[in-house]
Design a protein around this motif. Structure first.
Motif, PDB file in Angstrom:
ATOM      1  N   HIS A 146       0.808  -1.216   0.000  1.00 22.89           N
ATOM      2  CA  HIS A 146       0.000   0.000   0.000  1.00 22.89           C
ATOM      3  C   HIS A 146       0.845   1.272   0.000  1.00 22.89           C
ATOM      4  O   HIS A 146       0.454   2.269  -0.604  1.00 22.89           O
ATOM      5  CB  HIS A 146      -0.985  -0.033   1.169  1.00 22.89           C
ATOM      6  N   ILE A 147       2.005   1.248   0.631  1.00 22.91           N
ATOM      7  CA  ILE A 147       2.900   2.409   0.566  1.00 22.91           C
ATOM      8  C   ILE A 147       3.360   2.612  -0.877  1.00 22.91           C
ATOM      9  O   ILE A 147       3.364   3.728  -1.385  1.00 22.91           O
ATOM     10  CB  ILE A 147       4.103   2.242   1.521  1.00 22.91           C
ATOM     11  N   HIS A 148       3.729   1.518  -1.533  1.00 25.13           N
ATOM     12  CA  HIS A 148       4.145   1.593  -2.944  1.00 25.13           C
ATOM     13  C   HIS A 148       3.014   2.170  -3.787  1.00 25.13           C
ATOM     14  O   HIS A 148       3.229   3.028  -4.641  1.00 25.13           O
ATOM     15  CB  HIS A 148       4.543   0.198  -3.439  1.00 25.13           C
ATOM     16  N   ASN A 149       1.797   1.719  -3.532  1.00 28.56           N
ATOM     17  CA  ASN A 149       0.640   2.198  -4.279  1.00 28.56           C
ATOM     18  C   ASN A 149       0.440   3.705  -4.077  1.00 28.56           C
ATOM     19  O   ASN A 149       0.177   4.443  -5.019  1.00 28.56           O
ATOM     20  CB  ASN A 149      -0.602   1.424  -3.856  1.00 28.56           C
ATOM     21  N   MET A 150       0.563   4.175  -2.812  1.00 25.45           N
ATOM     22  CA  MET A 150       0.387   5.604  -2.539  1.00 25.45           C
ATOM     23  C   MET A 150       1.472   6.443  -3.226  1.00 25.45           C
ATOM     24  O   MET A 150       1.208   7.535  -3.698  1.00 25.45           O
ATOM     25  CB  MET A 150       0.418   5.869  -1.024  1.00 25.45           C
ATOM     26  N   MET A 151       2.692   5.908  -3.288  1.00 24.36           N
ATOM     27  CA  MET A 151       3.801   6.673  -3.848  1.00 24.36           C
ATOM     28  C   MET A 151       3.796   6.687  -5.379  1.00 24.36           C
ATOM     29  O   MET A 151       4.187   7.672  -5.987  1.00 24.36           O
ATOM     30  CB  MET A 151       5.124   6.105  -3.335  1.00 24.36           C
ATOM     31  N   THR A 152       3.356   5.593  -5.987  1.00 28.39           N
ATOM     32  CA  THR A 152       3.477   5.462  -7.445  1.00 28.39           C
ATOM     33  C   THR A 152       2.137   5.430  -8.170  1.00 28.39           C
ATOM     34  O   THR A 152       2.108   5.499  -9.389  1.00 28.39           O
ATOM     35  CB  THR A 152       4.223   4.157  -7.796  1.00 28.39           C
ATOM     36  N   ASN A 153       1.058   5.284  -7.443  1.00 30.60           N
ATOM     37  CA  ASN A 153      -0.268   5.106  -8.037  1.00 30.60           C
ATOM     38  C   ASN A 153      -0.359   3.810  -8.836  1.00 30.60           C
ATOM     39  O   ASN A 153      -1.189   3.672  -9.722  1.00 30.60           O
ATOM     40  CB  ASN A 153      -0.655   6.293  -8.912  1.00 30.60           C
ATOM     41  N   LYS A 154       0.544   2.890  -8.564  1.00 31.10           N
ATOM     42  CA  LYS A 154       0.530   1.578  -9.202  1.00 31.10           C
ATOM     43  C   LYS A 154       0.566   0.535  -8.099  1.00 31.10           C
ATOM     44  O   LYS A 154       1.430   0.572  -7.231  1.00 31.10           O
ATOM     45  CB  LYS A 154       1.749   1.394 -10.111  1.00 31.10           C
ATOM     46  N   PHE A 155      -0.353  -0.393  -8.157  1.00 29.17           N
ATOM     47  CA  PHE A 155      -0.389  -1.403  -7.110  1.00 29.17           C
ATOM     48  C   PHE A 155       0.546  -2.542  -7.475  1.00 29.17           C
ATOM     49  O   PHE A 155       0.485  -3.093  -8.564  1.00 29.17           O
ATOM     50  CB  PHE A 155      -1.812  -1.941  -6.907  1.00 29.17           C
ATOM     51  N   LYS A 156       1.435  -2.856  -6.550  1.00 26.78           N
ATOM     52  CA  LYS A 156       2.357  -3.979  -6.731  1.00 26.78           C
ATOM     53  C   LYS A 156       2.259  -4.839  -5.497  1.00 26.78           C
ATOM     54  O   LYS A 156       2.264  -4.349  -4.378  1.00 26.78           O
ATOM     55  CB  LYS A 156       3.786  -3.476  -6.906  1.00 26.78           C
TER      56      LYS A 156
END
Length: 172
Positions: A146-156
């Motif tokens: 979720h941190i990655h998603n918030m930072m990049t707008n891409k869910f990984k």
């Protein structure tokens, strides 16, 4: 001149150290919980961060915890006051209403709920400060996804599927 200053505590955290108002049995009665079960407190982010994946994990975590424990949700202040929730939710409803979750901790009972909880669970939250001040453990679930998603707008997906995970809490 240091004589002009008075060293005090933090008003924000002062109520953490106050005595409990109710015993656990009465606290459970207030929230219609089974006092024979341990309490777990779920700490979600503000609704402005509740992407599709976040909502899915939020619901799955609550479903898993509710099957074994008393579960209370500590609503984020933005969610309690229905602010910042128009991107992912209806602006007139709280996230928990839309997700179908009933056990919401009243803001005035938050510190008491931490004191009674076996642990706290979150996806990602800064409320760990209050949890740590109460010497309670906190479990973060899929935090980096979720941190990655918030930072990049891409869910990984870095973590295993929540379906494959078991929250390793054992009842006493």
């Amino acid at each position: 001149n240091l004589d002009k200053f008075l060293v005090t505590g933090s008003l924000q955290y002062q109520s953490i150290f106050e005595k409990k108002k109710l015993n656990y049995k009465n606290f459970c009665k207030k929230y219609n919980l089974d006092f024979k079960k341990d309490l777990v407190l779920f700490l979600p982010l503000g609704p402005q961060h509740h992407t599709k994946q976040y909502k899915e994990d939020y619901k799955k975590i609550c479903d898993k915890l509710e099957s074994k424990f008393n579960l209370l949700i500590k609503g984020h202040p933005a969610d309690i006051f229905k602010r910042k929730n128009t991107q992912f939710y209806n602006k007139n409803k709280h996230s928990w209403e839309i997700l179908g979750i009933d056990n919401i901790c009243k803001p005035a009972d938050f510190y008491e709920a931490i004191q009674y909880s076996k642990c706290c669970v979150s996806i990602y939250s800064t409320v760990f400060v209050e949890v740590n001040l109460n010497n309670k453990p906190i479990i973060f679930v899929n935090k980096y996804d979720h941190i990655h998603n918030m930072m990049t707008n891409k869910f990984k997906k870095f973590s295993k599927s929540l379906d494959d995970q078991t929250l390793f809490l054992n009842q006493r």
